[in-house]
Design an enzyme around this catalytic site. Structure first.
Site, PDB file in Angstrom:
ATOM      1  N   HIS A  54       2.400   1.361   0.727  1.00  0.00           N
ATOM      2  CA  HIS A  54       1.013   1.565   0.314  1.00  0.00           C
ATOM      3  C   HIS A  54       0.833   2.601  -0.787  1.00  0.00           C
ATOM      4  O   HIS A  54      -0.273   2.809  -1.270  1.00  0.00           O
ATOM      5  CB  HIS A  54       0.142   1.956   1.510  1.00  0.00           C
ATOM      6  CG  HIS A  54       0.392   3.361   1.984  1.00  0.00           C
ATOM      7  ND1 HIS A  54       1.470   3.695   2.740  1.00  0.00           N
ATOM      8  CD2 HIS A  54      -0.308   4.503   1.785  1.00  0.00           C
ATOM      9  CE1 HIS A  54       1.442   4.989   3.006  1.00  0.00           C
ATOM     10  NE2 HIS A  54       0.373   5.515   2.437  1.00  0.00           N
TER      11      HIS A  54
HETATM   12  C1  UD1 Z   1      -4.870   7.107   2.130  1.00  0.00           C
HETATM   13  C2  UD1 Z   1      -4.270   8.476   1.848  1.00  0.00           C
HETATM   14  C3  UD1 Z   1      -2.761   8.413   2.007  1.00  0.00           C
HETATM   15  C4  UD1 Z   1      -2.379   7.861   3.368  1.00  0.00           C
HETATM   16  C5  UD1 Z   1      -3.026   6.500   3.519  1.00  0.00           C
HETATM   17  C6  UD1 Z   1      -2.686   5.875   4.837  1.00  0.00           C
HETATM   18  C7  UD1 Z   1      -5.454   9.875   0.202  1.00  0.00           C
HETATM   19  C8  UD1 Z   1      -5.386  10.400  -1.162  1.00  0.00           C
HETATM   20  N1  UD1 Z   1      -4.543   8.936   0.503  1.00  0.00           N
HETATM   21  O1  UD1 Z   1      -4.426   6.243   1.097  1.00  0.00           O
HETATM   22  O2  UD1 Z   1      -2.241   9.715   1.905  1.00  0.00           O
HETATM   23  O3  UD1 Z   1      -0.980   7.761   3.453  1.00  0.00           O
HETATM   24  O4  UD1 Z   1      -4.443   6.654   3.399  1.00  0.00           O
HETATM   25  O5  UD1 Z   1      -3.152   4.591   4.930  1.00  0.00           O
HETATM   26  O6  UD1 Z   1      -6.274  10.304   0.979  1.00  0.00           O
HETATM   27  N2  UD1 Z   1      -9.283   0.151   2.151  1.00  0.00           N
HETATM   28  C9  UD1 Z   1      -9.721  -0.887   2.937  1.00  0.00           C
HETATM   29  N3  UD1 Z   1     -10.014  -0.609   4.234  1.00  0.00           N
HETATM   30  C10 UD1 Z   1      -9.885   0.629   4.780  1.00  0.00           C
HETATM   31  C11 UD1 Z   1      -9.435   1.667   3.958  1.00  0.00           C
HETATM   32  C12 UD1 Z   1      -9.129   1.411   2.642  1.00  0.00           C
HETATM   33  O7  UD1 Z   1      -9.846  -2.014   2.500  1.00  0.00           O
HETATM   34  O8  UD1 Z   1     -10.156   0.795   5.975  1.00  0.00           O
HETATM   35  C13 UD1 Z   1      -8.969  -0.113   0.732  1.00  0.00           C
HETATM   36  C14 UD1 Z   1      -9.933   0.613  -0.166  1.00  0.00           C
HETATM   37  O9  UD1 Z   1     -10.953  -0.213  -0.560  1.00  0.00           O
HETATM   38  C15 UD1 Z   1      -9.098   1.036  -1.318  1.00  0.00           C
HETATM   39  C16 UD1 Z   1      -7.688   1.094  -0.778  1.00  0.00           C
HETATM   40  O10 UD1 Z   1      -7.688   0.458   0.473  1.00  0.00           O
HETATM   41  O11 UD1 Z   1      -9.094   0.062  -2.307  1.00  0.00           O
HETATM   42  C17 UD1 Z   1      -7.204   2.519  -0.697  1.00  0.00           C
HETATM   43  O12 UD1 Z   1      -7.899   3.288   0.287  1.00  0.00           O
HETATM   44  P1  UD1 Z   1      -7.941   4.905   0.214  1.00  0.00           P
HETATM   45  O13 UD1 Z   1      -8.471   5.458   1.490  1.00  0.00           O
HETATM   46  O14 UD1 Z   1      -8.576   5.344  -1.013  1.00  0.00           O
HETATM   47  O15 UD1 Z   1      -6.443   5.347   0.058  1.00  0.00           O
HETATM   48  P2  UD1 Z   1      -5.146   4.862   0.809  1.00  0.00           P
HETATM   49  O16 UD1 Z   1      -4.317   4.115  -0.157  1.00  0.00           O
HETATM   50  O17 UD1 Z   1      -5.478   4.197   2.118  1.00  0.00           O
END
Ligand code: UD1
Length: 364
Positions: free
Chosen positions: A206
């Site tokens: 991820h």
């Molecule tokens: C975040 C953390 C990372 C952790 C990871 C675990 C930060 C900077 N990063 O990264 O350290 O290892 O979580 O998973 O805080 N999304 C969904 N559904 C959700 C959550 C996210 O679809 O429930 C999508 C969002 O729309 C976005 C992407 O996933 O496009 C990234 O989500 P985001 O929370 O920004 O960062 P992670 O990559 O999950």
């Protein structure tokens, strides 16, 4: 009663907050209050994990959702400051290294509410990672630093943190695993996917550096295709990864691959059932590097560096690239892999030590 806010935001936070929640609930002096910032909101990334971990619904839900780093951090600060002004806690415990961790630590520090950082002192020394910035900011302003291993203490001391701010308590994720070990062992997640224990590889990815650009994700998909010629592969993909696979036209390739099962996020118990049955794990997750070391399962980490070096020096983890993945995989299949050992204080009793440490500081 001492009111203690426990901040949970994203998937890896829930396994760290749950044991502390349960241990604090058992004391006569502490009232743990669960604050969910809503950074992760998909059922399997959030509520289903809390259910598995037997944690009740959060007391506060900030509902911040996704956004750019500044939006997410800012929205958490705005929402959490309001909660603190109305329901001022005696302590704030932030965990891990996600955007919400740094945001809530800043809110606490500016309102003079003591902040504890659980999982302090980890450093990848790679400031291109948003998590490294979050770790640096949080450790610089937290009042108390709870470290999982000796290298955490050493990093903090080298940055000038006074030793009296540091309590080495151990790795709390192991507490969650031990709390649910029997349920995990009873799960039929492997059978339902037609997998044989000890005869499949488990993959999770991820990190933005791996999944946000076609140039990085395509070679990984190619490496997984060739790994699948050796053993069945289960790829549990994060929403960010699924998006990348779709955007770069790679999802169809994985769907069509004979020996690869692509899954959406899986909640904790079934996920750990898959991990415990795996012959090897290929990942870029921080938590999995630790869990595989604890379980003695070979782990290939697709990253240039790790903030958890003890999993390499003591455990079963090695850093790999798409070029070196295949050689390492063959070594594991040939039985030529280090045995590894469990680091000190990764024993399922970290939450107990945390509670004792906090009570001692509360009395001062
Ligand atoms: C975040 C953390 C990372 C952790 C990871 C675990 C930060 C900077 N990063 O990264 O350290 O290892 O979580 O998973 O805080 N999304 C969904 N559904 C959700 C959550 C996210 O679809 O429930 C999508 C969002 O729309 C976005 C992407 O996933 O496009 C990234 O989500 P985001 O929370 O920004 O960062 P992670 O990559 O999950």
């Amino acid at each position: 009663m001492t009111s203690i806010h426990l901040i949970a935001a994203a998937r890896p936070n829930f396994m760290k907050v749950a044991p502390l929640y349960h241990s604090l609930s058992k004391t006569g002096w502490a009232n743990p209050v669960l604050v969910h910032t809503g950074q992760h909101y998909d059922h399997n990334m959030s509520d289903a994990i809390l259910n598995d971990l037997k944690v009740p619904a959060p007391d506060f839900h900030l509902g911040v959702g996704s956004g750019s780093h500044a939006e997410q951090t800012g929205n958490v600060m705005i929402a959490y400051e309001k909660v603190c002004l109305e329901h001022r806690p005696d302590w704030i415990v932030v965990v891990g290294d996600v955007n919400s961790t740094a945001a809530c630590a800043m809110v606490g520090a500016k309102l003079w509410i003591p902040v504890v950082h659980l999982e302090a002192g980890l450093r990848s020394r790679d400031r291109r990672m948003p998590e490294e910035i979050n770790r640096l900011v949080t450790d610089a302003i937290a009042d108390v630093l709870w470290t999982p291993s000796e290298d955490g203490d050493e990093n903090l001391i080298a940055e000038g943190v006074p030793a009296e701010r540091i309590d080495r308590i151990g790795n709390i994720m192991i507490d969650s695993f031990e709390m649910l070990r029997e349920t995990i062992e009873a799960s039929d997640a492997q059978q339902r996917l037609g997998l044989q224990a000890g005869n499949f590889g488990m993959v999770t990815l991820h990190r933005p550096s791996n999944v946000d650009a076609a140039e990085s994700l395509e070679p990984i998909v190619a490496a997984l295709e060739s790994a699948a010629a050796e053993l069945p592969i289960v790829f549990v993909a994060h929403p960010r990864t699924i998006k990348g696979l779709e955007n770069f036209g790679l999802k169809d390739r994985l769907d069509a691959a004979q020996n690869i099962t692509l899954l959406e996020p899986v909640p904790y118990v079934n996920f750990m059932s898959l991990v415990t049955g795996a012959k090897l794990v290929i990942t870029d997750s921080g938590g999995l590097q630790e869990e595989t070391t604890y379980l003695g399962i070979p782990c290939l980490t697709l990253r240039e560096n790790t903030e958890r070096p003890i999993t390499v020096t003591m455990g079963t983890n090695e850093l790999v690239t798409t070029d070196t993945l295949s050689d390492n995989l063959h070594r594991i299949l040939a039985g030529d892999w280090k045995q590894g050992a469990r680091p000190p204080l990764w024993d399922g009793r970290t939450a107990e030590r945390a509670v004792v440490a906090l009570q001692r500081r509360s009395k001062r």
